[in-house]
Scaffold this motif. Structure first.
Motif, PDB file in Angstrom:
ATOM      1  N   ASP A  10       0.697  -1.431  -0.293  1.00 48.30           N
ATOM      2  CA  ASP A  10      -0.149   0.210   0.012  1.00 48.30           C
ATOM      3  C   ASP A  10       1.215   1.644   0.388  1.00 48.30           C
ATOM      4  OD1 ASP A  10      -2.437  -1.491   0.330  1.00 48.30           O
ATOM      5  OD2 ASP A  10      -2.498  -1.636   2.168  1.00 48.30           O
ATOM      6  N   PHE A  11       2.102   1.028   0.260  1.00 45.74           N
ATOM      7  CA  PHE A  11       2.598   2.525   0.816  1.00 45.74           C
ATOM      8  C   PHE A  11       4.462   1.950  -0.853  1.00 45.74           C
ATOM      9  CE2 PHE A  11       1.228   2.252   4.159  1.00 45.74           C
ATOM     10  CZ  PHE A  11       0.775   3.054   4.720  1.00 45.74           C
ATOM     11  N   ASN A  12       4.635   3.385  -0.961  1.00 45.44           N
ATOM     12  CA  ASN A  12       5.838   3.815  -1.760  1.00 45.44           C
ATOM     13  C   ASN A  12       6.688   3.737  -0.324  1.00 45.44           C
ATOM     14  OD1 ASN A  12       5.354   2.843  -4.451  1.00 45.44           O
ATOM     15  ND2 ASN A  12       4.881   5.121  -4.743  1.00 45.44           N
ATOM     16  N   VAL A  13       7.923   3.206  -0.211  1.00 46.62           N
ATOM     17  CA  VAL A  13       8.706   3.505   1.194  1.00 46.62           C
ATOM     18  C   VAL A  13       9.775   4.143   0.424  1.00 46.62           C
ATOM     19  CG1 VAL A  13       9.918   2.154   3.328  1.00 46.62           C
ATOM     20  CG2 VAL A  13       7.949   1.107   1.890  1.00 46.62           C
ATOM     21  N   CYS A  14      10.358   4.607   1.424  1.00 45.77           N
ATOM     22  CA  CYS A  14      11.937   5.644   1.287  1.00 45.77           C
ATOM     23  C   CYS A  14      12.269   5.724   2.113  1.00 45.77           C
ATOM     24  CB  CYS A  14      10.823   7.213   0.505  1.00 45.77           C
ATOM     25  SG  CYS A  14      12.324   7.800   0.381  1.00 45.77           S
ATOM     26  N   ASN A  15      13.855   4.733   1.796  1.00 43.22           N
ATOM     27  CA  ASN A  15      14.356   4.209   3.225  1.00 43.22           C
ATOM     28  C   ASN A  15      15.598   5.488   3.251  1.00 43.22           C
ATOM     29  OD1 ASN A  15      15.768   3.568   6.139  1.00 43.22           O
ATOM     30  ND2 ASN A  15      15.663   2.028   5.026  1.00 43.22           N
ATOM     31  N   ILE A  16      15.561   6.478   3.779  1.00 42.88           N
ATOM     32  CA  ILE A  16      16.549   7.659   4.009  1.00 42.88           C
ATOM     33  C   ILE A  16      17.322   7.888   5.062  1.00 42.88           C
ATOM     34  CG2 ILE A  16      15.611   9.146   2.423  1.00 42.88           C
ATOM     35  CD1 ILE A  16      14.857  11.027   4.772  1.00 42.88           C
ATOM     36  N   SER A  17      16.978   6.041   5.880  1.00 45.67           N
ATOM     37  CA  SER A  17      18.239   6.135   7.563  1.00 45.67           C
ATOM     38  C   SER A  17      19.866   6.366   6.775  1.00 45.67           C
ATOM     39  CB  SER A  17      18.056   5.204   7.574  1.00 45.67           C
ATOM     40  OG  SER A  17      18.055   3.554   7.206  1.00 45.67           O
ATOM     41  N   LEU A  18      20.725   6.634   7.985  1.00 46.53           N
ATOM     42  CA  LEU A  18      22.370   6.276   7.809  1.00 46.53           C
ATOM     43  C   LEU A  18      22.703   5.805   8.962  1.00 46.53           C
ATOM     44  CD1 LEU A  18      24.880   7.671   5.961  1.00 46.53           C
ATOM     45  CD2 LEU A  18      24.402   9.553   7.814  1.00 46.53           C
ATOM     46  N   SER A  19      23.241   5.093   8.534  1.00 47.61           N
ATOM     47  CA  SER A  19      24.118   4.017  10.256  1.00 47.61           C
ATOM     48  C   SER A  19      24.802   5.186  11.016  1.00 47.61           C
ATOM     49  CB  SER A  19      25.127   3.028   9.719  1.00 47.61           C
ATOM     50  OG  SER A  19      24.516   2.134   8.892  1.00 47.61           O
ATOM     51  N   GLY A  20      24.934   5.565  11.938  1.00 44.47           N
ATOM     52  CA  GLY A  20      25.697   6.063  12.880  1.00 44.47           C
ATOM     53  C   GLY A  20      25.017   7.228  12.816  1.00 44.47           C
ATOM     54  N   ALA A  21      23.292   7.825  12.788  1.00 45.76           N
ATOM     55  CA  ALA A  21      22.510   9.559  12.667  1.00 45.76           C
ATOM     56  C   ALA A  21      22.879   9.298  14.065  1.00 45.76           C
ATOM     57  CB  ALA A  21      22.287   9.396  11.398  1.00 45.76           C
ATOM     58  N   GLY A  22      22.511  11.230  14.560  1.00 46.85           N
ATOM     59  CA  GLY A  22      21.832  10.696  15.517  1.00 46.85           C
ATOM     60  C   GLY A  22      20.584  11.609  14.940  1.00 46.85           C
ATOM     61  N   ASN A  23      19.218  12.135  16.235  1.00 49.50           N
ATOM     62  CA  ASN A  23      18.418  12.869  16.217  1.00 49.50           C
ATOM     63  C   ASN A  23      18.463  13.310  15.843  1.00 49.50           C
ATOM     64  OD1 ASN A  23      17.380  10.329  17.881  1.00 49.50           O
ATOM     65  ND2 ASN A  23      16.844  10.697  19.587  1.00 49.50           N
TER      66      ASN A  23
END
Length: 65
Positions: free
Chosen positions: A29-42
Motif C-alpha cells: 500500500d506504500f512506496n517506502v522511501c528509506n533515508i536512514s543512515l548508520s551512525g546518525a543522531g536524532n
C-alpha cells in the motif's frame, strides 16, 4: 496512487533486515522511501526526514500522499 512512507533512522533502520525493509517487502500500500543512515543522531535524522518531505512536496507530491 500509493501513499509515500518516509522512514529515517540510524543503523537499526539502515540495514537490510529492518522494519523499513520489511514494510517495503510485504506492504504493497506504500512506496517506502528509506533515508536512514548508520551512525546518525536524532538531530540529523529529523533534518533528513524534513528535507526529504520538503523535496517531495517541491516535486509536486500532495501532502495527503
Amino acid at each position: 496512487m500509493k501513499k509515500i512512507l518516509v522512514t529515517g533512522g540510524c543503523s537499526f533502520t539502515h540495514s537490510w533486515d529492518t522494519y523499513a525493509v520489511q514494510i517495503k517487502k510485504y506492504q504493497q500500500d506504500f512506496n517506502v522511501c528509506n533515508i536512514s543512515l548508520s551512525g546518525a543522531g536524532n538531530d540529523l535524522i529529523s533534518r533528513m526526514v524534513i528535507h526529504k518531505v520538503s523535496q517531495l512536496l517541491k516535486e509536486g507530491k500532495s501532502p495527503d500522499d
